[in-house]
Design an enzyme around this catalytic site. Sequence first.
Site, PDB file in Angstrom:
ATOM      1  N   LYS A 212       0.879  -1.175   0.000  1.00 21.29           N
ATOM      2  CA  LYS A 212       0.000   0.000   0.000  1.00 21.29           C
ATOM      3  C   LYS A 212       0.911   1.217   0.000  1.00 21.29           C
ATOM      4  O   LYS A 212       1.463   1.598   1.027  1.00 21.29           O
ATOM      5  CB  LYS A 212      -0.926   0.013   1.213  1.00 21.29           C
ATOM      6  CG  LYS A 212      -1.989   1.095   1.109  1.00 21.29           C
ATOM      7  CD  LYS A 212      -2.934   1.080   2.290  1.00 21.29           C
ATOM      8  CE  LYS A 212      -4.126   1.986   2.032  1.00 21.29           C
ATOM      9  NZ  LYS A 212      -3.758   3.347   1.590  1.00 21.29           N
ATOM     10  N   ARG A 217      -3.961   7.993  -5.292  1.00 24.90           N
ATOM     11  CA  ARG A 217      -4.702   7.082  -6.164  1.00 24.90           C
ATOM     12  C   ARG A 217      -4.900   7.734  -7.538  1.00 24.90           C
ATOM     13  O   ARG A 217      -5.287   8.903  -7.631  1.00 24.90           O
ATOM     14  CB  ARG A 217      -6.055   6.784  -5.521  1.00 24.90           C
ATOM     15  CG  ARG A 217      -6.932   5.747  -6.259  1.00 24.90           C
ATOM     16  CD  ARG A 217      -6.553   4.355  -5.867  1.00 24.90           C
ATOM     17  NE  ARG A 217      -7.447   3.349  -6.434  1.00 24.90           N
ATOM     18  CZ  ARG A 217      -8.467   2.788  -5.769  1.00 24.90           C
ATOM     19  NH1 ARG A 217      -8.726   3.155  -4.521  1.00 24.90           N
ATOM     20  NH2 ARG A 217      -9.205   1.856  -6.345  1.00 24.90           N
ATOM     21  N   ARG A 232      -8.592  10.064  -7.229  1.00 30.00           N
ATOM     22  CA  ARG A 232      -9.552   9.237  -6.481  1.00 30.00           C
ATOM     23  C   ARG A 232     -10.953   9.839  -6.515  1.00 30.00           C
ATOM     24  O   ARG A 232     -11.955   9.122  -6.536  1.00 30.00           O
ATOM     25  CB  ARG A 232      -9.061   9.108  -5.032  1.00 30.00           C
ATOM     26  CG  ARG A 232      -9.983   8.337  -4.092  1.00 30.00           C
ATOM     27  CD  ARG A 232      -9.513   8.510  -2.659  1.00 30.00           C
ATOM     28  NE  ARG A 232     -10.382   7.813  -1.732  1.00 30.00           N
ATOM     29  CZ  ARG A 232     -10.102   6.647  -1.171  1.00 30.00           C
ATOM     30  NH1 ARG A 232      -8.971   6.041  -1.456  1.00 30.00           N
ATOM     31  NH2 ARG A 232     -10.930   6.092  -0.319  1.00 30.00           N
ATOM     32  N   GLU A 261      -1.510   3.836  -8.175  1.00 28.79           N
ATOM     33  CA  GLU A 261      -1.024   4.924  -7.330  1.00 28.79           C
ATOM     34  C   GLU A 261       0.120   5.622  -8.051  1.00 28.79           C
ATOM     35  O   GLU A 261       0.792   5.034  -8.901  1.00 28.79           O
ATOM     36  CB  GLU A 261      -0.502   4.380  -5.990  1.00 28.79           C
ATOM     37  CG  GLU A 261      -1.506   3.664  -5.141  1.00 28.79           C
ATOM     38  CD  GLU A 261      -2.143   4.557  -4.098  1.00 28.79           C
ATOM     39  OE1 GLU A 261      -1.611   5.659  -3.851  1.00 28.79           O
ATOM     40  OE2 GLU A 261      -3.174   4.157  -3.545  1.00 28.79           O
ATOM     41  N   PHE A 300      -2.196  -1.631  -9.832  1.00 35.44           N
ATOM     42  CA  PHE A 300      -2.612  -2.872  -9.184  1.00 35.44           C
ATOM     43  C   PHE A 300      -3.870  -3.470  -9.811  1.00 35.44           C
ATOM     44  O   PHE A 300      -4.361  -4.491  -9.351  1.00 35.44           O
ATOM     45  CB  PHE A 300      -2.852  -2.668  -7.683  1.00 35.44           C
ATOM     46  CG  PHE A 300      -3.717  -1.491  -7.330  1.00 35.44           C
ATOM     47  CD1 PHE A 300      -5.082  -1.503  -7.554  1.00 35.44           C
ATOM     48  CD2 PHE A 300      -3.153  -0.362  -6.753  1.00 35.44           C
ATOM     49  CE1 PHE A 300      -5.881  -0.421  -7.231  1.00 35.44           C
ATOM     50  CE2 PHE A 300      -3.948   0.736  -6.415  1.00 35.44           C
ATOM     51  CZ  PHE A 300      -5.314   0.699  -6.659  1.00 35.44           C
ATOM     52  N   ARG A 371     -17.100  -0.267  -1.047  1.00 33.27           N
ATOM     53  CA  ARG A 371     -16.106  -0.744  -0.087  1.00 33.27           C
ATOM     54  C   ARG A 371     -16.517  -2.153   0.327  1.00 33.27           C
ATOM     55  O   ARG A 371     -17.560  -2.343   0.938  1.00 33.27           O
ATOM     56  CB  ARG A 371     -16.076   0.176   1.132  1.00 33.27           C
ATOM     57  CG  ARG A 371     -14.899  -0.043   2.048  1.00 33.27           C
ATOM     58  CD  ARG A 371     -14.964   0.902   3.238  1.00 33.27           C
ATOM     59  NE  ARG A 371     -14.918   2.294   2.863  1.00 33.27           N
ATOM     60  CZ  ARG A 371     -13.818   2.982   2.601  1.00 33.27           C
ATOM     61  NH1 ARG A 371     -12.640   2.376   2.659  1.00 33.27           N
ATOM     62  NH2 ARG A 371     -13.876   4.249   2.263  1.00 33.27           N
ATOM     63  N   LYS A 377      -7.329  -3.465   3.830  1.00 29.62           N
ATOM     64  CA  LYS A 377      -6.076  -2.738   4.023  1.00 29.62           C
ATOM     65  C   LYS A 377      -5.546  -2.955   5.435  1.00 29.62           C
ATOM     66  O   LYS A 377      -6.308  -3.001   6.401  1.00 29.62           O
ATOM     67  CB  LYS A 377      -6.252  -1.256   3.737  1.00 29.62           C
ATOM     68  CG  LYS A 377      -7.334  -0.550   4.543  1.00 29.62           C
ATOM     69  CD  LYS A 377      -7.501   0.882   4.069  1.00 29.62           C
ATOM     70  CE  LYS A 377      -8.641   1.583   4.802  1.00 29.62           C
ATOM     71  NZ  LYS A 377      -8.857   2.961   4.316  1.00 29.62           N
TER      72      LYS A 377
END
Length: 506
Positions: A212, A217, A232, A261, A300, A371, A377
Amino acid sequence: MKLSRVVEASSAVTATRSRKKKTEELGALLGDASVDEIPTVVAWLSGVIPQGRLGVGWRSLVALELPPATDPTLTVAGVDDLLTRLSTATGPGSVARRRALLDELFGSATESEQDLLRRLMTGELRQGALAGVMVDAIASASGQPLDLVRRAHMLTGSLAETASLAVHGGTQALSDVGLRVGRAVAPMLATPADSLADAVTSLGPDLVVDFKLDGARIQVHRRGDEVSVFTRTLRDITDAVPDLVAVIRELPCETVILDGETLTLDADGRPRPFQDTMSRFGSAGDLGDDPAGVLRPFFFDCLHLDGVDLIDRPLRDRLAALTSVAPGLRIPSVTDPSVAQAQQHFDAALAAGHEGVMVKSLAGPYAAGRRGKGWQKVKPVHTLDLVVLAAEWGSGRRTGFLSNLHLGARDPDGGPPVMVGKTFKGLTDALLQWQTDEFGRHETHRDSYTVYLRPELVVEIELDGVQRSSRYPGGVALRFARVVRYRPDKTAAEADTIDAIRAKLP
């Protein structure tokens, strides 16, 4: 529709915790709005100004002390038009024009309307009208199937656009919404894990563990030589990041959508401070001769590649596509690790200066805008003991309670505490009541928004990190600060020092 009707609904939404009641209130409001007003109302009650940046600072809004109007006369269309004029006021004399427009707006607003406008324009309209609730309200007001409205929102990334489609176009318009290269998609979000072991156990054995990164983002889209880069929040920053655009243009593909990212690195390959990365997003894109300002992309996920939409495919397939098109840009990861191997990867991420790891199920689709447990995370927990300097009166459900805390660090040289941030996160109903009862015993003075205290009370704050900031006197700010508990066992002389906080800077 009058603005007062929006204020009425906003107050009702903030006054309840019930998702059902929130949805009913918002649905009724949208039902009262015209088809042209709905997108604006949806945006406002989601805390968004359609015009984007208005060129008005927080201090300017707080300093406004115009007497409120007696009767509500402002309309949704009128306020929207004024905000457009405010956002386009540039060039010589723009400061005076903005001030005149603000005077016109707030001078015509009732007290409750002034409060809503001030919170909307400062980004503090926190009332529980979150995306999921608003999606439910749009479906209710338009009479369209909830799943169809939800998917349209996921793929457009815009509640206002989704509302327009549902109301103006109905089922066919919503059904026609698909993944489109060049249009940002609401990003999939992660759920905090209780621990690394819990995340690996619950998602394993078919999983991947990514670093992470302590970056920003990004979502990148490419069609031929045309590249778009979004944040983001789905803000288009393409013009500010020519270094990222150049990298994406070199990929061996015709069309692609990648999620990842970006960050700037120092000479040793370690991440530079988070705000150094964020500062690039507001620049004109001129890098000059400083290689430290170059943004590095790491990805990712791959949502689309050469005409094939992958958003509904399992992560395993999406990662295969990512590896095929950008193998050198993959975020460091390990596949199907044991708990011990995942811990080694976590330790390596921290040692490299990053935030922690993401644990992901390889079987899950990309849940845009949601989410879910499929992504978890894991980050180390940081806590600080800080002094409460002041508290602001709450709004909505917190009306009548002292809520948002001003936090200070101890000056090791014996001076007054140094302010390092604010937070209202983590406050339970019991703590809100206790604060409101207790703070009067420590009050020095107050204004219409804030009660200022003697530096006597110590509170334990959990945070994700520290960053440099010119907003507060200490030159630092807390990232995602939230209240853990008060520390009656500690005096202000035992609080953490500003030097200790500065030492946490990356």
